[in-house]
Design an enzyme around this catalytic site. Structure first.
Site, short mmCIF file in Angstrom:
data_model
loop_
_atom_site.label_atom_id
_atom_site.label_comp_id
_atom_site.label_asym_id
_atom_site.label_seq_id
_atom_site.Cartn_x
_atom_site.Cartn_y
_atom_site.Cartn_z
N ASP A 295 0.86 -1.19 0.00
CA ASP A 295 0.00 0.00 0.00
C ASP A 295 0.89 1.23 0.00
OD1 ASP A 295 -1.93 1.98 0.45
OD2 ASP A 295 -3.10 0.72 1.81
N ARG A 297 -0.35 4.43 -0.27
CA ARG A 297 -1.15 5.63 -0.02
C ARG A 297 -0.62 6.46 1.14
NH1 ARG A 297 -6.98 2.77 0.31
NH2 ARG A 297 -5.65 1.23 1.31
#
Length: 363
Positions: A295, A297
């Site tokens: 991930d 983000r």
């Protein structure tokens, strides 16, 4: 008058250059280097870099190096020596795993060891932030500023840019306007623009939620395939609409629509991951083969928008406990995690199982 670009603005110029295949010059206390994205460089520029002499290296992440069975002597990255006769196809094959299964034996690779790797690391970070594959050609140069001036290239001082890359870009509200929606007639759309020139982010406010109480909220990452096209490979579209409907039913809420497609790797790389999934890899394995983490983000963006809107506490609509921890770590109290279990299909059952098993989603 100070008319020139700030370091944040220079970084955005560098991202745009890399996306076009234009080299940039990075400098650091340890030296300087000419850098270009592996997926965007063309044959004439590659030939020009080779003509300059010096040790040309392809910097890749340790995730990609593991797939290629290349030595990552620098821990989080590998510096692969580029053979003098290596064609463009070799570069593409090392950077992009699209044809890994067709031609699994690309090596042996000679990984460089010893000496500084800071500029190689910076090159990968810039490529990632430009939503390119995390693979960059890096050529040490004697006089970076002189080369940048002579060739009209963007010059980045990593002594200044390094800390700037670590900080969340400041967000400024641009405009808000009333927006009646199917889920709630009393809606309002807020637009926020980052100071580094990257993608804008949106806040959809339902009703008039009080600022002194926890607000029903969702941090929703943009998903063009799910939200717009109704893709059955994920549960994003159903989650988006279910969250808005629940806020409409309660009469108040805020949904942050964050332009962090594909868990932060961008739509093109997300499609590359989908292609790998068609070869039998799960969503996490596909990201790793591309050279990304599970991930990528930045949840600081969501926390920053909530604070700007006056919210300090949320009831968070999510199945992902990591979102709760990230918000808490960035100053937003999460008083309740509200489950959002919708959208399972026969097409995404394996995807959801991977999210549960490898990313800790509570499904």
């Amino acid at each position: 008058m100070p008319l020139g670009p700030t370091i944040l603005e220079r970084l955005n110029r560098a991202r745009a250059d890399l996306r076009m295949g234009v080299p940039v010059v990075l400098t650091h206390a340890e030296g300087a280097a000419l850098v270009v994205a592996a997926e965007a460089v063309d044959a004439p520029r590659l030939a020009g870099m080779r003509a300059m002499g010096g040790e040309l290296a392809l910097a890749i992440t340790d995730r990609r190096a593991t797939t290629l069975k290349a030595r990552a002597y620098d821990g989080d990255l590998a510096r692969i020596a580029v053979p003098g006769d290596a064609p463009m196809a070799w570069l593409r094959a090392v950077a992009d795993p699209a044809r890994d299964l067709d031609a699994p034996m690309k090596g042996p690779f000679h990984s460089l060891r010893g000496g500084p790797a800071s500029l190689h690391r910076a090159a990968i970070r810039l490529a990632k932030s430009a939503h390119l594959l995390p693979a960059a050609l890096v050529l040490p140069v004697a006089d970076g500023p002189a080369l940048a001036t002579a060739e009209g290239l963007t010059l980045i001082d990593m002594g200044l840019a390094g800390p700037a890359l670590e900080l969340a870009a400041p967000l400024a509200p641009v405009v808000s306007a009333r927006l009646p929606m199917a889920a709630a007639e009393k809606g309002r759309l807020h637009i926020f623009r980052p100071g580094d020139g990257s993608e804008e982010h949106y806040a959809i406010e339902i009703g008039q939620p009080p600022r002194d109480a926890p607000v029903l909220a969702r941090l929703h990452s943009a998903c063009f395939t799910g939200d717009v096209l109704g893709s059955l490979k994920c549960d994003c579209g159903p989650q988006l609409h279910a969250a808005l409907e629940q806020m409409g039913a309660e009469g108040a809420g805020v949904l942050l629509y964050l332009n962090q497609e594909g868990r932060g790797i961008g739509l093109a790389n997300k499609m590359r991951a989908y292609r790998l999934q068609d070869q039998g890899f799960d969503t996490v394995e596909a990201n790793h083969r591309l050279g990304f983490e599970d991930d990528e983000r930045d949840f600081r963006i969501g926390a920053g928008i909530l604070r700007q809107m006056g919210f300090g506490a949320v009831r968070l609509l999510t199945n992902n406990p990591a979102k709760c921890r990230m918000l808490e770590a960035n100053g937003i109290a999460v008083t309740e995690r509200v489950p959002l279990r919708v959208g399972q299909t026969r097409h995404n059952a394996a995807y959801l199982a991977t999210k549960a098993a490898k990313s800790g989603h509570l499904l």
